[in-house]
Design an enzyme around this catalytic site. Structure first.
Site, mmCIF file in Angstrom:
data_model
loop_
_atom_site.group_PDB
_atom_site.id
_atom_site.type_symbol
_atom_site.label_atom_id
_atom_site.label_comp_id
_atom_site.label_asym_id
_atom_site.label_seq_id
_atom_site.Cartn_x
_atom_site.Cartn_y
_atom_site.Cartn_z
ATOM 1 N N ASP A 43 42.972 34.941 44.558
ATOM 2 C CA ASP A 43 43.514 35.347 43.272
ATOM 3 C C ASP A 43 44.996 35.706 43.355
ATOM 4 O OD1 ASP A 43 40.967 35.050 42.282
ATOM 5 O OD2 ASP A 43 40.424 37.116 42.702
ATOM 6 N N ASP A 101 37.998 39.657 38.076
ATOM 7 C CA ASP A 101 37.420 38.442 38.630
ATOM 8 C C ASP A 101 35.936 38.727 38.836
ATOM 9 O OD1 ASP A 101 37.338 35.920 39.865
ATOM 10 O OD2 ASP A 101 37.263 36.915 41.809
#
Lengths: 125, 893
Positions: free
Chosen positions: B773, B568
């Protein structure tokens, strides 16, 4: 083949069959966990050369508490592992260690010592 | 940020984010939602922790008469279902003297109001225990001086139990210590001491203030017992071994048969205690296993040695029944095999003790005492007595006792023991501190937020212990095999006997017996069973030393097989918050960059935009003094205007400049260049003239580039995933060396993108924070959560990186690769050993090479095969990350 040879051969084969039957095919009796007022299914398990009792029957969906007491010092049994439930615990000699979880799905689950030498079966109905 | 607990659902929320706040009984309560608030309003008494009435301090130790009802908070352990609450409440209310009892599920607390004249805490805890729950509380030990008479024991115990807040007390004359369980909210160590002194005894610190490492002590005792068994067996083995081969011994060679038989009878008597004492645990173990219809290593050794001894005795007593030439006893086998196997067990035990060293180091990090400030008075108290909300003082060089937030002062804190990061971290007011870290430079006060089992260290220890006890999928085969192993070996031994007896050379009986005993002895189920768990213990411990928490064997095995790592962008590759990166002035002006920045930052002081904060911080970092702006005005979607030092300062995007009619003097090219680098440029104009461009960006963490290069070097594909636009994403990707970018991905689509990569047949790791996430982490084959500080138990992750650096991913993969390699070596060794050893012992080589294995050699091989497995696992302790930076290797010191 002499008489003694035939006796030894027959005896050996019989012994092998006996071993197979005794260790693998004879039925073990299960012990049902008692249900406390709080709804927890509780059972004491003694660890000494194996788990006593080693076949435990519980109901699905209800919390289970197994109180393990290890009555030996051999390092083999110092941990008990419920792999399917992700639970494990160290068992100090002489101390009662509770293991708690809630089995959701019926089935047969194994619990073992860390090395897999001691085995027990949890039957969830 | 201060977190509070919703009293209804127990959820932890940030104070500022609370959906509602209610004041009840003079205290503020925060709620996560309107629902919770509504429930609270209906029945606040049920959720609120009643205040403990000030209880007269115990000075005399004699139970004081307290007027009126007393309230107690009793922590309950293992409260796992909301329905149990009712059960416990009922049980408590049934105790005579109890006026009110409520159990709060979220806090795991029982609040009881009772008449101390009728009921006492013992009754209450008894009532809770009767429902199957345990009562939590602090435990301590207090030494008592000159405790001589056993009858005084009851006296002191009564005095302690009569003290408010004491749940249980027992006094041990042997150790001269009292063991007390108590509620730290109601009494403290001083109160307990006073109670003992009140009955005429003097107290001292407990001898073993630190609870003895029970496990270690147990191991030591077991080791000593095994070693004495070994020495006994070894000493007996010497004469027995000599008499077993009279043809080689000068004094025995010429003795007549009758004299030899007499000597052998002596050997029989000598080996009996070896069998029954040194080898006692083999027999008792084998017997209890047999009762369980199972068999283990003990069964094999017991059968082998017992068969050898019994056969030898029968030969001595009735040699006539055996064919000529078979009348030789094997007492040497009994003694030597038992001594070797016992020695092997002792060595294995010692090596095993070392496999859990990492966790011992972790537990040893805990501080013992804390200096708290209560009622404006500093006092040293045991760490167990620190309560949430206490203000704790930490001086330079001291350990931070529990987790909390700094409220006064600042310092550099060495967090290497928790995060593996060796450089001390600067901390100021509002920053989190973690228990067990070491304060380096300054003094500070912090408010305790997490204590006891909730501290980061306690959670880490718990997680590591659980992971170490888990199973790796690779062990499944070994587990299945070891279930059938021992009975299988027994059958092979029987068949070996039959084969040699029927087809072997003369004396067939001797050959048959020796080979089957050798088969029983050489087989080693232990090596098989030990192979995986031992390496797992060491490997997961090693991870923890480097600030990497691996959830279990499954995660470890998956991490080793990865071929793609998805990162990410925000917060993982980058720091996750904007920083000032560039200040450019127009070419013709004589104004310095600092001057432009100073004016722009002064305007931004009044703005609440996050980018504004970055500019202000950046200016302050350069030591610029920022005057207050006047006539501040924000134009949404454009920028801001204010007057500073007499200038009309305009700060904003292109639209803002057009609106103000500012000519940009070629600054656009500069702005485009900055945008291409993934930065956010802002124009600055002074009195209608363009003055420069200021850029802010979410900057890349210092070590991200290195970590990504290391991942590439390890043969992994690295993919960046982000919600940002393609251009910004590409710019960052170029900077850190990532070649595959998934840009403009909505947060909820991250998991789907991970799935798409998996569909390409790849084993995918996702690295991100544990909250936004979470679905993607769960979807990935291995989810790495980048944690910060005290948030270690991140649910969605398989592996938690305590230090917020990408280097952790590299080290984690390295640790798992090293561990899996070690496991494979162990499994291979154990399988090969058994599959070769057993047939050779059975004599399959005899027809071709005339080779037979002596049972003595088999005993030695068996004893050392399991030692080898454990020793190999211990080699992992020397693991050093190769690809990650050097300073990563610090870890626990």
């Amino acid at each position: 083949m002499t008489l003694s040879q035939s006796i030894v051969t027959m005896g050996g084969l019989a012994l092998s069959v006996l071993i197979v039957w005794y260790f693998w095919f004879s039925q073990k009796k299960g012990t049902r966990a008692a249900v406390a007022a709080s709804g927890v299914q509780e059972l004491d398990v003694i660890v000494k050369g194996g788990y006593m009792p080693d076949v435990i029957v519980v109901k699905a969906g209800q919390p289970v508490r197994l109180n393990f007491t290890r009555q030996e010092t051999a390092a083999c049994s110092e941990m008990v592992v419920f792999g399917d439930f992700g639970r494990s615990a160290k068992l100090p000699t002489g101390e009662t260690v509770p293991i708690e979880f809630t089995p959701e799905k019926p089935g047969e689950y194994e619990f073992t010592c860390q090395m897999g030498m001691f085995r027990g079966k949890l039957i969830v109905e | 940020m201060i977190k509070v607990k919703d009293p209804v659902c127990g959820m932890e929320i940030k104070k500022d984010d609370a959906a509602a706040v209610r004041t009840y009984d003079g205290r503020d309560y925060y709620f996560c939602s309107a629902d919770c608030e509504a429930q609270f309003v209906q029945n606040p008494e049920h959720y609120v922790a009643p205040r403990v009435e000030a209880i007269p301090s115990v000075t005399t130790g004699v139970p004081e008469k307290v007027e009126g009802p007393v309230r107690a908070e009793i922590p309950i352990i293992g409260l796992d279902c909301a329905t149990c609450v009712v059960t416990i409440e009922k049980s408590l209310r049934a105790v005579p003297g109890v006026q009110q009892a409520t159990v709060n599920f979220a806090n795991e607390m029982a609040f009881v109001t009772y008449d101390p004249g009728v009921a006492d805490l013992e009754n209450l805890t008894g009532a809770i225990k009767s429902t199957g729950y345990r009562v939590g509380g602090a435990k301590t030990r207090i030494g008592i001086k000159d405790l001589r008479c056993a009858s005084c024991v009851t006296f002191i115990e009564e005095a302690l139990k009569g003290t408010h807040g004491v749940l249980d007390a027992s006094v041990n004359v042997g150790t001269q210590e009292a063991y007390v369980e108590y509620l730290p909210e109601m009494t403290d160590l001083a109160g307990l001491r006073a109670a003992i002194e009140g009955v005429g005894y003097r107290t001292r610190p407990a001898l073993s203030e630190e609870p003895l490492d029970k496990e270690q002590a147990e191991r030591q005792a077991e080791y000593r017992s095994l070693m004495s068994k070994f020495w006994f067996a070894a000493i007996i083995s010497v004469p027995v071994l000599i008499t077993a081969y009279p043809q080689f011994a000068p004094f025995l060679r010429d003795l007549p048969m009758d004299a030899l038989r007499l000597i052998w009878a002596g050997a029989a008597v000598l080996t009996l205690p070896v069998l029954l004492w040194s080898g006692q645990h083999f027999f008792s173990g084998a017997w209890s296993a047999f009762k369980h219809r199972s068999a283990d290593m003990n069964t094999l050794i017991a059968l082998g040695t017992a068969a050898a001894w019994l056969y030898s005795v029968v030969i001595l007593v009735a040699p006539a029944i055996f064919p000529k030439g078979t009348a030789e006893p094997f007492f040497d086998v009994v003694a030597v095999v038992i001594s070797l196997v016992v020695l092997g067990q002792a060595l294995e035990l010692r090596a095993k003790g070392r496999t859990s060293e990492a966790i011992k180091k972790l537990m040893g990090l805990q501080a013992k005492t804390a200096r708290v400030v209560r009622n404006e008075e500093e006092m040293d108290i045991p760490i167990e007595e620190v309560l949430v909300g206490d203000v704790v003082l930490v001086r330079p060089g001291e350990k931070v006792p529990v987790d909390g937030v700094i409220v006064e002062g600042s310092s550099a804190v060495d967090e290497s023991m928790i995060t593996g990061e060796s450089i001390p971290v600067e901390k100021a007011v509002g920053d989190e501190v973690i228990g067990a870290t070491i304060n380096k430079t300054g003094s500070f006060k912090f408010q305790a937020i997490k204590v006891g089992k909730d501290t980061a260290l306690a959670q880490i220890v718990k997680m590591v212990q659980e992971a170490q006890g888990s199973k790796a999928p690779i062990a499944r085969l070994a587990d299945t095999v070891s279930g059938y192993f021992v009975p299988m070996v027994m059958i092979i031994a029987v068949l070996t006997f039959v084969a040699w007896f029927d087809f072997g050379p003369q004396p067939a009986l001797i050959f048959a017996l020796v080979t089957s005993v050798t088969v029983l002895i050489i087989a080693c189920p232990c090596a098989l069973g030990l192979a995986t768990p031992m390496s797992l213990m060491v490997g997961i411990g090693k991870g923890a030393e480097n600030g990497i928490l691996i959830r279990g064997g499954e995660a470890l095995q998956a991490a080793q097989a990865l071929d793609t790592v998805v990162l990410d962008k925000t917060g993982t590759i980058t720091k996750g918050k904007p920083e000032l990166t560039d200040v450019q002035t127009t070419n013709d002006r004589q104004r310095t960059t600092d001057e432009v920045l100073r004016l722009a930052a002064s305007v931004e002081k009044a703005s609440e935009h996050p980018l504004a904060q970055a500019i202000v911080d950046g200016a302050r970092a350069r030591g610029l003094k920022l005057p207050d702006p006047q006539d501040f005005q924000a134009v949404p979607g454009h920028g801001v205007v204010a007057t500073v030092d007499g200038y009309r300062v305009v700060l904003g995007n292109l639209k803002m400049m057009q609106r103000e009619g500012v000519t940009l003097d070629g600054l656009e090219a500069e702005a485009v260049r900055l945008s291409d680098e993934g930065k956010t440029p802002m124009y600055v104009a002074l009195d209608g003239q363009a003055a420069g461009v200021i850029a802010v960006a979410d900057t890349v963490k210092e070590d991200s580039t290195e970590a990504i290069a290391a991942l590439h070097k390890m043969g992994l594909e690295v993919v960046m995933i982000t919600g940002d636009n393609e251009r910004t994403a590409r710019a960052i990707a170029r900077q850190v060396g990532v070649n595959r970018v998934l840009a403009e991905v909505l947060p909820e689509d991250k998991a789907h993108n991970v799935h798409l990569l998996q569909a390409e047949g790849k084993k995918v790791a996702m690295v991100g924070d544990g909250i936004n996430d979470a679905p993607a982490l769960a979807q990935a084959d291995v989810g790495f959560a980048i944690g910060t500080g005290t948030d270690v138990a991140i649910e969605a992750s398989d592996i938690t990186l305590i230090k917020g650096s990408l280097q952790g991913v590299v080290t984690a993969i390295e640790v798992s690769r090293a561990t899996m390699r070690n496991i494979k070596q162990n499994l291979f060794g154990a399988f090969i050993y058994n599959t070769l050893g057993v047939p050779v012992a059975a004599g399959v080589l005899y027809p071709f090479f005339g080779l037979l294995l002596s049972p003595l050699i088999a005993g030695a091989a068996m004893a050392f095969s399991s030692v080898t497995v454990v020793t190999n696992a211990n080699r992992l302790r020397g693991f050093r990350p190769r690809y990650s930076m050097k300073r990563e290797a610090g870890g626990v010191k």
